[in-house]
Design a protein around this motif. Sequence first.
Motif, short mmCIF file in Angstrom:
data_model
loop_
_atom_site.label_atom_id
_atom_site.label_comp_id
_atom_site.label_asym_id
_atom_site.label_seq_id
_atom_site.Cartn_x
_atom_site.Cartn_y
_atom_site.Cartn_z
N ASP A 129 0.80 -1.28 -0.17
CA ASP A 129 0.05 -0.23 0.12
C ASP A 129 0.89 1.41 -0.16
OD1 ASP A 129 0.81 0.17 2.49
OD2 ASP A 129 -0.76 -0.86 3.40
N LEU A 130 0.27 2.52 0.04
CA LEU A 130 0.88 3.80 -0.04
C LEU A 130 1.81 3.85 1.25
CD1 LEU A 130 1.23 6.29 -1.57
CD2 LEU A 130 -0.78 7.24 -0.03
N GLU A 131 1.48 3.36 2.28
CA GLU A 131 2.44 3.40 3.43
C GLU A 131 3.92 2.64 3.07
OE1 GLU A 131 -0.92 2.91 3.98
OE2 GLU A 131 -0.96 5.01 4.99
N ASP A 132 3.79 1.65 2.65
CA ASP A 132 4.88 0.84 2.24
C ASP A 132 5.78 1.59 1.14
OD1 ASP A 132 3.95 -1.18 3.90
OD2 ASP A 132 3.06 -2.30 2.27
N THR A 133 4.99 2.39 0.31
CA THR A 133 5.45 2.87 -0.92
C THR A 133 6.43 4.02 -0.32
OG1 THR A 133 3.96 2.25 -2.26
CG2 THR A 133 5.12 3.97 -3.20
N GLU A 134 5.62 4.84 0.52
CA GLU A 134 6.05 5.95 1.42
C GLU A 134 7.51 5.58 1.89
OE1 GLU A 134 2.92 7.62 3.12
OE2 GLU A 134 2.45 8.86 1.35
N ARG A 135 7.59 4.65 2.81
CA ARG A 135 8.73 3.96 3.35
C ARG A 135 10.08 4.04 2.33
NH1 ARG A 135 8.91 1.54 8.41
NH2 ARG A 135 11.13 1.46 8.27
N MET A 136 9.70 3.24 1.42
CA MET A 136 10.69 2.93 0.30
C MET A 136 11.23 4.35 -0.43
SD MET A 136 9.70 -0.47 -1.60
CE MET A 136 8.07 -0.60 -1.41
N MET A 137 10.28 5.44 -0.38
CA MET A 137 10.50 6.61 -0.99
C MET A 137 11.41 7.61 -0.07
SD MET A 137 6.88 7.31 -2.66
CE MET A 137 7.22 9.22 -3.48
N GLY A 138 11.48 7.01 1.12
CA GLY A 138 12.48 7.88 1.98
C GLY A 138 13.58 7.37 1.94
N LEU A 139 14.14 6.35 1.20
CA LEU A 139 15.41 6.19 0.95
C LEU A 139 16.01 6.82 -0.15
CD1 LEU A 139 15.33 2.16 1.29
CD2 LEU A 139 15.62 3.76 3.04
N GLY A 140 17.49 7.01 -0.01
CA GLY A 140 18.21 7.49 -1.12
C GLY A 140 19.45 6.99 -1.45
N PRO A 141 20.43 7.68 -2.05
CA PRO A 141 21.74 7.27 -2.46
C PRO A 141 22.53 6.68 -1.25
CG PRO A 141 21.26 9.33 -3.58
CD PRO A 141 20.08 9.05 -2.52
N ASP A 142 22.31 7.12 -0.01
CA ASP A 142 23.24 6.81 0.85
C ASP A 142 22.60 5.29 1.78
OD1 ASP A 142 24.62 8.90 0.62
OD2 ASP A 142 23.53 10.02 2.04
N ASN A 143 21.57 5.14 0.91
CA ASN A 143 20.93 3.70 1.74
C ASN A 143 20.96 2.35 1.01
OD1 ASN A 143 18.61 6.29 2.41
ND2 ASN A 143 19.31 4.92 4.24
N LYS A 144 20.83 1.35 1.66
CA LYS A 144 20.87 0.00 1.13
C LYS A 144 19.54 -0.64 1.48
CE LYS A 144 25.90 -1.26 1.85
NZ LYS A 144 26.18 -0.33 0.90
N CYS A 145 19.09 -1.39 0.37
CA CYS A 145 18.04 -2.06 0.47
C CYS A 145 18.00 -3.39 -0.01
CB CYS A 145 16.70 -1.43 -0.11
SG CYS A 145 15.15 -2.29 -0.02
N VAL A 146 17.41 -4.41 0.86
CA VAL A 146 17.37 -5.77 0.36
C VAL A 146 15.98 -6.08 0.06
CG1 VAL A 146 17.69 -8.23 0.78
CG2 VAL A 146 19.59 -6.62 1.36
N VAL A 147 15.57 -6.62 -1.18
CA VAL A 147 14.13 -7.20 -1.39
C VAL A 147 14.29 -8.81 -1.77
CG1 VAL A 147 12.55 -7.13 -3.32
CG2 VAL A 147 13.96 -4.98 -3.07
N ILE A 148 13.31 -9.48 -0.98
CA ILE A 148 13.38 -10.85 -0.99
C ILE A 148 12.26 -11.25 -1.98
CG2 ILE A 148 13.01 -13.05 0.33
CD1 ILE A 148 13.96 -11.74 2.85
N GLY A 149 12.47 -11.64 -3.01
CA GLY A 149 11.42 -12.07 -3.86
C GLY A 149 11.76 -11.56 -5.29
N GLY A 150 11.83 -12.31 -6.25
CA GLY A 150 12.27 -11.76 -7.59
C GLY A 150 11.06 -11.96 -8.71
N GLY A 151 9.75 -11.83 -8.05
CA GLY A 151 8.79 -11.69 -8.86
C GLY A 151 8.50 -10.24 -9.21
N LEU A 152 7.27 -10.24 -9.99
CA LEU A 152 6.66 -9.08 -10.51
C LEU A 152 6.90 -7.79 -9.29
CD1 LEU A 152 4.91 -8.72 -13.11
CD2 LEU A 152 2.85 -8.72 -11.80
N LEU A 153 6.21 -7.97 -8.04
CA LEU A 153 6.36 -6.96 -7.03
C LEU A 153 7.52 -6.61 -6.61
CD1 LEU A 153 3.23 -7.23 -4.64
CD2 LEU A 153 3.63 -5.94 -6.74
#
Lengths: 809, 111
Positions: A129-153
């Motif tokens: 949802d939008l909340e999740d999206t906003e959490r991700m939008m809070g990251l920038g070039p100084d951040n690292k993120c791991v995504v588990i799951g190589g499907g569509l989403l």
Amino acid sequence: MTQKLIIIGAGMATGRALEQLLKAGGDYDVTLFNAEPRGNYDRIMLSPVLSGDKTYEEIVIHTADWYEENGVTCRFGEKITSIDRAAKTVTADNGDVLSYDKLLFGTGSNPFIIPLPGHDLEGVIAYRDLEDTERMMGLGPDNKCVVIGGGLLGLEAAAGMAARGVDVTVIHIMGHLMERQLDEAAGYLLRKALVDKGITVKCSANSKEILGENGKVKALLLDDGTELPCDLLVMAVGIRPNVQLAQDAGLAVGKGIHVDDQMRTSDDDVLAVGECVEHDGAIFGLVAPLYDQAKVVAKTLMGEDAQFVQKELSTKLKVTGCDLFSAGDFAEGEDREDIVFRDPARGVYRRLVLQGNHVIGAVMYGDTADSNWFFGLIRDKTDIADMRDTLIFGPAYQGGAPSDPLSAVAALPRDAEICGCNGICKGEIEDAIAAGADDLAAIKATTKASASCGTCTGLVEQVLAVTLGDDFVIPAAASVCGCTDMTHEDVRRMIKSQKLTSMQAVFQECGWKTSCGCHVCRPALNFYLLADWPLEYQDDPQSRFINERKHANIQKDGTFSVVPRMWGGITTPSELRAIADAADKYMVPTVKVTGGQRIDLLGVKGEDLPAIWKDLNDAGMVSGYAYSKGLRTVKTCVGTDHCRFGTQDSTGLGIKLEKTLHGAWTPHKLKLGVSGCPRNCAESTCKDIGVICVDSGYQISIGGAAGMDVKETELLLQVPTEEDAIFVIKAVTQLYRENAKYLDRIYKWMAKVGLDWITEQIEDLENRADLVDRFEISQTVYRHDPWAEHVKKADTYQPLANLALEAAE
Amino acid sequence: MSDWIDIAALDAVPARGARLVKTAHGCVAIFRNAMDEVFALDNACPHKNGPLAEGIVHGNAVTCPLHNWVISLETGMVQGPDEGQVTTYPARVEDGRIKLDVAFLKQRAVA
Ligand SMILES: Cc1cc2nc3c(=O)[nH]c(=O)nc-3n(C[C@H](O)[C@H](O)[C@H](O)COP(=O)(O)OP(=O)(O)OC[C@H]3O[C@@H](n4cnc5c(N)ncnc54)[C@H](O)[C@@H]3O)c2cc1C
Ligand code: HEM
Ligand code: SF4
Ligand code: SF4
Ligand code: FES
């Protein structure tokens, strides 16, 4: 009389149902509950919001004004907590009780969270949802993120964050991305495109634990011990229909809320649409069928007859620059045919799956312009008998567009290295052509490309042909097999210069005409890939001939032979006893001394192989690789230890050589010999690599053979110490591995590139050291005993099932 | 009428590989292609009885390990210039399990 309709969930499905109901003029007093503190928005456009291509305002479907104009009572940010079907009331989380005549479920689904240790740490989120999206939008070039799951989403999340400069790693458990929608080839192209966007992709990776610090996520730990630091961890591993409320209310629920063709649940006054439902055994995760359901439920509410019918679905990924499309079915089923088209120049891959005269599945990558046309063929079950031959080219090409054998070379960038010996790139050759060089000899003279070992000749000629067009005619050269127009040498250069590290990469970039090769090209490619990319590529047993796959030679009567290594031909009483015991225990009919100075147990039953290997392993012996295209034996004479003519310890050197070379795969078999003096009792001069010891050192010669062709070796180098001899032999073995065509023994390879070129390479001390380094890197992976590994999967040597006892009445 | 019997998990057979099922009348090879479809054929090449299960699987065909005859997994027909046919039996995958039609056992019993 106006009836009361309560809707639970203001998502895309109920939103569309509401539109339909209002359009039809339904006489309902509607109250709309939504747990999210907002109305209906286009959830599928969250990814463009994440990447910054759109704003939230642009993806709102129903505004506050719209709800007001249509008289919908909105209770957003409020949840329904229970339902009393007997009283026909619902209870909201603030305690309000409201009565209904009709109730519509549209509760959507919940993202699945893998219960890994640490999944409840702060900073572990889903993508819904939008909340999740906003959490991700809070990251920038100084951040690292791991995504588990190589499907569509997961991929949309990863690409969206990468567009914001975040350092993103995708962890996928399967061997290739989006395995439910894509085949391996398209998965390869997709991975490549994502890697180009700076995303790290790890397939076949198992997550073990989420590590935290002060209650906040810090890193993801994989099974293999890798630790991936991250500030945010997104799990996108699938969804589960949100059925809790319905279940508590006593409605029939399976994977989702059971509905009939009219979208009614087990209670006639309760209906359901969207991702929360299960219809005819199926659940839904894409919008198209939900909209069909919405239409049907509106009709049902209007008292009209309508039926929901499941249709074929297609998928597109909303990541800029990754044009892919998949539809229909390309798994399971008999009597199917594949049509494959690849255009490496444009990065295009298309595959159609046919059953009889119908297209039942399609996967496309790179150029999806015709996807609707193909989707139409699938959906409408069009008879394609008349256009079968040209079908794959799409609607515009019904005359047929042949694939261009030169497109792979045309696609190479100017900095792609063509000639490895002299470090000449495609651009330099193009420049030479522009300056007037118009044939191979002129290119050789001006750039030195293909002037050394010559294996890149084919590619140089193709660059000439691509650049000069019809003015240059390529001399015909034999291609690897019917799957490709390229020669062994061309393919090998492509593997190196384009860093192709998987079979799928080769198939795509070299324009293979089949989906998974054949018995001629696959073993060759398997060798080239493991020799050139030992760390990146994983050996594929299914692309090996049976002898190598099972490390045993099958005989006419279905039995096998077993040959343990005897390093340098030396054995011990206890090894001999263990061999004798094994021969007794497994009733081996023939025990023979081979020409390679070791003992062959012939006639072992297939089922006994793991057991006899284990017994020999336990006695300290390992596989002799007696049937491999790899190191076979190092034959030795007794040398200084016992012989009065011996000049050096030939047996000792033989043992050392066999130990260091053992396990290495080579283009063809590799046999060595070490003789202690020029009397040559070990017959070293008819081996692939032979050593003759002399007072002043070691004479190393190569290119001997004693088979259908008999050849004497030719002197490569003489070196003073044993250490040098081992070093040179490792270097020349690696040179052979890196350059020879699959199934060429050293003498054949030598006839092509010339002993002079080989000597030049090995005499260059820096080059020699580099070759040995690369050999050792490869040996960290391959210097091991296959028996020990096969013993671990002993059950695969047994039949899958034994139906012999089953009655066949 | 078909009557499907459960043989094993699909994962027990490697993709582009094969495993054997023993029957009272010899071995049947169960092949799995790259697309996770399964096929059941007699484990004997029409040429000189080569063990097809040990061959290299490519597309929907297998190459015999002895002399490289190529056999269609769907029809059992020998491809290309060579001639012959291997008996095939109905096989399928259901919920990740390999199933064979028991009728095949009867077929083998009379064969
Ligand atoms: C990032 C993303 C990208 C996607 N991309 C695509 C795409 O490209 N193509 C495609 O076809 N599909 C895509 N989808 C899937 C698509 O968005 C969903 O299939 C669709 O939104 C589901 O609609 P729905 O109405 O069933 O549920 P939802 O839209 O999830 O709505 C359900 C609503 O019900 C509310 N709710 C749940 N329980 C209660 C309760 N007890 N009381 C009150 N309210 C409740 C929830 O808060 C939620 O707002 C994507 C999904 C996501 C998350
Ligand atoms: C396709 C062709 C070949 C086949 C099918 C073949 C088959 C075999 C077999 C079955 C064995 C085991 C027999 C034994 O241990 O005594 C063997 C071993 C051997 N073969 Fe061949 N062979 C082939 C080509 C060659 C050639 C060309 C040479 C000589 C250059 C050769 C030399 C040897 C030697 C020296 C051994 C003993 C090897 C050891 O101890 O590991 N073979 N071969
Ligand atoms: S090669 Fe020379 S050292 Fe070796 S056994 Fe023969 S005579 Fe002796
Ligand atoms: S020489 Fe011929 S018969 Fe003897 S083992 Fe070698 S291939 Fe077989
Ligand atoms: S036995 Fe199969 S090809 Fe000869």
